[in-house]
Every structure is written in structure tokens, then in C-alpha cells.
Design an enzyme around this catalytic site. Structure first.
Site, PDB file in Angstrom:
ATOM      1  N   ALA A 154      49.463  41.196 -23.450  1.00 17.09           N
ATOM      2  CA  ALA A 154      50.325  42.288 -23.909  1.00 17.09           C
ATOM      3  C   ALA A 154      49.855  43.618 -23.332  1.00 17.09           C
ATOM      4  CB  ALA A 154      50.339  42.339 -25.435  1.00 17.09           C
ATOM      5  N   TYR A 155      48.557  43.813 -23.274  1.00 17.06           N
ATOM      6  CA  TYR A 155      48.000  45.031 -22.682  1.00 17.06           C
ATOM      7  C   TYR A 155      48.408  45.145 -21.218  1.00 17.06           C
ATOM      8  CZ  TYR A 155      44.468  48.033 -20.530  1.00 17.06           C
ATOM      9  OH  TYR A 155      43.828  48.998 -19.801  1.00 17.06           O
ATOM     10  N   ALA A 156      48.237  44.059 -20.468  1.00 19.51           N
ATOM     11  CA  ALA A 156      48.597  44.076 -19.051  1.00 19.51           C
ATOM     12  C   ALA A 156      50.085  44.355 -18.866  1.00 19.51           C
ATOM     13  CB  ALA A 156      48.219  42.746 -18.397  1.00 19.51           C
ATOM     14  N   SER A 158      52.019  46.108 -20.856  1.00 17.30           N
ATOM     15  CA  SER A 158      52.287  47.516 -21.156  1.00 17.30           C
ATOM     16  C   SER A 158      51.929  48.404 -19.978  1.00 17.30           C
ATOM     17  CB  SER A 158      51.524  47.957 -22.415  1.00 17.30           C
ATOM     18  OG  SER A 158      50.130  48.076 -22.165  1.00 17.30           O
TER      19      SER A 158
END
Length: 250
Positions: A154-156, A158
Site C-alpha cells: 500500500a505504501y509503494a 501511494s
């Protein structure tokens, strides 16, 4: 006279880690730096004090990006210090989500995108009237948009959205001579990674082995890349990503 003498810069998430290093570097290059922080006022004041002790100029601005009203708080903070023109914007504030897809809840997903993507988008939009022609916008993304990172999917994602934002905004602002670029760090020795990295020789060796240059990144490595893009020497670079991972996973 530094490269940025007479200029004003805003660095979001600048009370620690990469953000603090960027703030200190831009101040060393002559800029008046607005040090944005979310909650840790003590750390922000320490950053300002360090800049001033080195002969630079800075002030702290509280705004918890991603929360309701945060952008208004930040703009009000700039106004309170008489900052109506912003020559350099560094969108550094962000949060991680070091979990695989099976463990990403809707709330976590929304929080990551609220801070890393939505806040960056609307803060930049709100600040555009203050950025003069030939200004600089630098977004801190991540090497995880180039390197598969399922343990933080999810971080990647975003940050991948930020990469696309940068590309489109560079085209949009090109006629004004405003450059828009990304800087993508890899593994950096900050307090965010302290729990698993510092004092653990095996973890440090592993992290270093992933970089072609054979060591773990430092905050000042990232700050140097930002400083180049913020300087006059970066005038002909826009819409791209400076990979500051030390050549990770080449």
C-alpha cells in the site's frame, strides 16, 4: 552567498530523518526554511535551533497533514511568518505501512493514501499561487516504485501515485519554468528504521548488500539530491525521478 540566498523553502515532515536533513541543507544553502511538523514540537524546535546554530534561518509550522484542516493550518503558519512567496516546496511528509496485502485493512489503506498522496496533492495545489515562475517542487517518493516491495504494497502504491502526479504537474507548470521532480530514497538510516537496523550488524549488512554502492543510505545523501534539484543547476531537469537508493537492486 549560498545558492538559495534570498529564497524561501517549505519542507513538510521536517522535524526528523530525511526531512530534517533536507531542511538543514536548504538552510545551509541560504534559504529561509519553514519546518513543518505534525505533532513533535520539541523535535521541530530542535531542527530550527540546529539550523540557526549553523547560521541559517528557519521557523516551525505545525500541521498534521492528512488530518482535517491541516492545509489551512499550514497556510496560516506561513502567513504568520510573512511568507507569501515560496520558491522551493519539498513534499517529504509521509507514513509507512510495512505489511503485505493480507494485513492491509481499509483504514490503514485510507490513512496511507490520505497522508502520502491526497495531502501532497491538495497542499501543492493550495501553494501553487505562492510559487513564482522558475520555482522548484520536489516530491520524496521511494525506490519501492521501481523495486517490487510486497511487504509494503500500500505504501509503494501511494508513492507510485505521487510519481504520476509529478510527471503530469511538470508538464502543466513547464510554461512557467517551474520544475517538478521526485527523489526516491532506498533504505536510509533514520529513526523510522532504527528498530530493525541500528545496532544489528546482520540487518545492516543485509541492507547494505542491496545497494550497488555497498552501504546504507544517510539522510544527507537524500538531502544532497534535493538540494541539486532546488538549485539553479537543476533548471533543466523536470518530470523525472532522481534515484537516490545507492543503486539498490540493480
Amino acid at each position: 552567498m549560498g545558492e538559495l540566498t534570498g529564497k524561501t523553502a517549505l519542507v513538510t515532515g521536517a522535524s526528523r530523518g530525511i526531512g530534517r536533513a533536507v531542511a538543514e541543507r536548504l538552510a545551509a544553502d541560504g534559504a529561509l526554511v519553514a519546518v513543518n511538523y505534525a505533532r513533535d514540537e520539541t523535535a521541530a524546535k530542535e531542527t530550527v535551533a540546529a539550523i540557526e546554530a549553523a547560521g541559517g534561518r528557519a521557523f516551525a509550522v505545525r500541521a498534521e497533514l492528512g488530518a482535517d484542516g491541516a492545509i489551512g493550518d499550514l497556510l496560516a503558519g506561513l502567513d504568520a511568518h510573512g511568507v507569501t512567496t515560496l520558491d522551493v516546496l519539498v513534499n517529504n511528509a509521509g507514513i509507512g505501512a510495512p505489511v503485505p496485502i493480507e494485513d492491509v485493512t481499509p483504514d490503514l489503506y485510507d490513512r496511507v493514501f490520505a497522508v502520502n498522496t491526497r495531502a501532497l496533492f491538495f497542499l501543492t495545489r493550495s501553494l501553487l499561487p505562492r510559487i513564482p515562475d522558475h520555482g522548484r517542487i520536489v516530491n520524496i517518493t521511494t525506490g519501492a516504485t521501481r523495486i517490487a516491495f510486497p511487504e509494503g504494497i500500500a505504501y509503494a502504491m501511494s508513492k507510485g501515485a505521487v510519481d504520476t502526479f509529478t510527471l503530469a504537474l511538470a508538464k502543466h507548470l513547464g510554461p512557467r519554468g517551474i520544475t517538478v521532480n521526485n527523489v526516491a530514497p532506498g533504505i536510509v538510516d533514520t529513526d523510522v528504521n532504527a528498530d530493525w537496523l541500528r545496532g544489528n550488524a546482520e540487518a545492516e549488512a543485509y541492507a547494505a548488500s542491496r545497494a550497488a554502492l555497498g552501504r546504507v543510505g544517510r539522510p544527507d545523501d537524500i538531502a544532497a539530491a534535493v538540494a541539486f534539484l532546488a538549485s539553479g543547476d537543476g533548471r533543466w531537469v523536470t518530470g523525472t525521478t532522481v534515484d537516490a537508493t545507492g543503486g539498490s537492486e540493480l
